[in-house]
Design an enzyme around this catalytic site. Structure first.
Site, PDB file in Angstrom:
ATOM      1  N   HIS A 243       0.822  -1.216   0.000  1.00 13.41           N
ATOM      2  CA  HIS A 243       0.000   0.000   0.000  1.00 13.41           C
ATOM      3  C   HIS A 243       0.851   1.259   0.000  1.00 13.41           C
ATOM      4  O   HIS A 243       2.057   1.243   0.285  1.00 13.41           O
ATOM      5  CB  HIS A 243      -0.966   0.001   1.197  1.00 13.41           C
ATOM      6  CG  HIS A 243      -0.288   0.069   2.541  1.00 13.41           C
ATOM      7  ND1 HIS A 243       0.103   1.245   3.132  1.00 13.41           N
ATOM      8  CD2 HIS A 243       0.064  -0.922   3.416  1.00 13.41           C
ATOM      9  CE1 HIS A 243       0.652   0.999   4.317  1.00 13.41           C
ATOM     10  NE2 HIS A 243       0.647  -0.309   4.515  1.00 13.41           N
TER      11      HIS A 243
ATOM     12  N   CYS B 260       2.842  -5.075   6.740  1.00 13.79           N
ATOM     13  CA  CYS B 260       2.502  -4.791   5.349  1.00 13.79           C
ATOM     14  C   CYS B 260       3.678  -4.109   4.638  1.00 13.79           C
ATOM     15  O   CYS B 260       4.616  -3.628   5.269  1.00 13.79           O
ATOM     16  CB  CYS B 260       1.261  -3.910   5.273  1.00 13.79           C
ATOM     17  SG  CYS B 260      -0.274  -4.812   5.600  1.00 13.79           S
TER      18      CYS B 260
END
Length: 547
Positions: free
Chosen positions: A449, A468
């Site tokens: 992301h 992440c």
């Protein structure tokens, strides 16, 4: 009977005196006796050395009527010498030649060569034993070259990429190798289908040569703060010495050996560039830690990563894939061996390590909500709300039920241990996921992301997330992924990244995403690249490789 008569004739033709007495038993008889007296599942031992699968050896030799594989009429063949050479070369695969009985094999070879000089027949018992050792060594080396010596599922540190399945039959491979008299070629075909593997072998070979000329004292050096030009410090002479050793600097005259001068500054920058550090010329903890590695230590590091390459399935070498090397803080989008896109990434902190796994990238979410994981909500968000009732509003967060229905935060007892709700952050410029996320569904709830904290990409150490992968250039990555959908122009992508509500876009084809952990590789020019072991995983693996 013919074999015994032939051996007797050979004995006398070699010049032995008739006064000497001996008993000659054929090699194949000895092989049959050894193997037929071994029970399946039991360990077969030769001179105290435990061999591998008895069943495999029994099948191989019974298929050839128990004829020896590595000698002819008691004399070692050229391909026996070739296999011994390949066993020794296994050190450049990061493997241990001792795992393939090299000490005992060498002892047999030396004895047989001495027998040849003294015109003494090699005893059939010893020829048979050596034959078994060489065959077992071939089987074992072939297995390790194809799939690795260590089973990654047994590691304490997780590796969740399915290990490569075997695509060869070791017995058939050996039969073919002996028929063609091509031991090396047969073993080479087991190498991983990655060009960096062979280049990595050559790096280990060159480091081995470097280690032979190494006379430095590799004691660990440390610095309390970064050293800059004109600083003086006791480690400066050691830094200079090691940069000269590695070829980044030539000896030069000094007025003050402890002073950080401009000549040393240029070589430090060159060293930092080569080793993936910010080339600021400052001698900080990362530069010093890297310079503490001797050639032997770097050989170990390279060995570990060749083992990791041996685990990877052949399907990893796809025509198109997204490869994230966590240890290198970098994402590469590769198509037909060309790198279409490369970007810095931020990965998980050591206690929130990004996992090692593979999963297909299937869709994008523009202007996403950040659905905050329960652990982060419990450990970070809720305590912040207790201290500051306006925290949620300030962070553009909202509380919702599991069905997605908004809940008034003022009606919640934030002191209660029971919290049956979800917290999410609304789309916007301050959203922790940034303006787009790239989804490859997996059990870890990890994805790639954007991030509003762009300044973090300037840092050398980028193990900063909860697991992440944060991407530095998400707009370009999104454009490449959507290039087969003409409606997704640059303008439309920018618009989608600034919405106040989520927009999901499915990809036309799934693209494998592979998260790996490689602290060493060799580039297309054969140049080595070493990276810090940010999750402290190398030590466990090197111990298992050397066991």
């Amino acid at each position: 009977m013919y074999q015994i008569v032939f051996s007797l004739l050979l004995f006398f033709n070699m010049g032995f005196t008739t006064g000497e007495s001996f008993f000659f038993s054929s090699v194949s008889d000895r092989l049959r006796a050894i193997l037929e007296n071994s029970e399946p599942g039991e360990s077969l031992r030769v001179r105290g050395i435990s061999l591998g699968k008895v069943e495999e050896l029994q099948v191989f030799y019974s298929n050839r009527s128990f004829d020896e594989a590595w000698s002819e009429q008691g004399i070692l063949t050229e391909w026996a010498y070739e296999l011994r050479f390949e066993i020794k070369q296994a050190q450049f695969d990061g493997l241990q030649p001792k795992d393939y009985h090299i000490e005992l094999i060498d002892a047999f070879f030396a004895s047989f060569e001495q027998n040849k000089k003294s015109k003494t027949i090699n005893p059939a018992e010893e020829v048979a034993e050596l034959d078994l050792l060489l065959t077992d060594a071939f089987f074992r080396l072939a297995t390790h070259l194809e799939r690795g010596k260590v089973d990654p599922s047994q590691l304490k540190s997780p590796w969740d990429i399915t290990r490569k399945s075997s695509r060869i039959n070791a017995i058939s491979l050996l039969v073919q190798a002996l028929e063609r008299k091509e031991i090396r070629k047969s073993l080479e075909q087991l190498y991983p289908n990655f060009s960096i593997y062979k280049r990595g072998r050559e790096v280990i070979r060159s480091l081995d040569e470097k280690a032979k000329e190494d006379s430095l004292d590799w004691k660990v050096i440390k610095v309390d703060k970064s050293l800059k030009v004109n600083d003086s410090h006791a480690v400066i002479p050691v830094v200079r010495e090691r940069l000269i050793f590695w070829g980044y600097l030539k000896p030069y005259s000094l007025t003050d050996p402890k002073k950080y001068d401009s000549t040393l500054f240029e070589s430090v920058k060159a060293y930092q560039v080569k080793n993936g550090m910010e080339p600021d010329g400052a001698i900080g903890k990362n530069t010093v830690a890297s310079l503490n590695a001797s050639p032997r230590m770097l050989m170990d590091k390279a060995s570990i990563n060749l083992e990791r390459l041996r685990w990877l399935p052949d399907t990893i070498k796809e025509a198109e894939l997204v490869l994230v090397n966590i240890a290198n803080y970098r994402l590469d989008y590769i198509q037909r061996l060309d790198t279409l896109f490369s970007s810095k990434v931020i990965v998980g902190k050591s206690f929130h390590a990004s996992p090692i796994f593979s999963s297909p990238l299937t869709y994008l979410v523009f202007s996403p909500y950040w659905n905050i994981p329960a652990s982060i909500a419990r450990n970070e968000i809720i305590p912040s709300v207790r201290k500051n009732p306006n925290y949620l509003e300030q962070k553009r967060m909202e509380v919702v039920t599991t069905a997605g229905k908004p809940v008034d935060p003022s009606q919640i007892n934030w002191s209660s241990k029971n919290f049956p709700y979800l917290i999410r952050q609304k789309p916007g410029p301050d959203n922790s996921l940034g303006s787009v996320k790239f989804m490859f569904p997996n059990k870890y709830s990890v994805y790639i992301h954007d991030t509003p904290s762009k300044s973090l990409f300037l840092r050398e150490d980028r193990a900063l997330s909860h697991g992440c992968i944060r991407l530095q250039n998400p707009e370009k990555f999104a454009a490449l992924l959507l290039r087969d959908q003409p409606q997704w122009t640059e303008a439309k992508i920018k618009e989608a990244m600034s919405r106040d509500s989520e927009l999901i876009v499915n990809l036309k084809s799934k693209i494998p995403v592979v998260l790996v952990y490689l602290t060493f590789w060799a580039d297309s020019k054969g140049e080595p690249h070493f990276r810090p072991d940010i999750y402290n995983r190398d030590a466990e693996l090197i111990a298992l490789l050397k066991r």
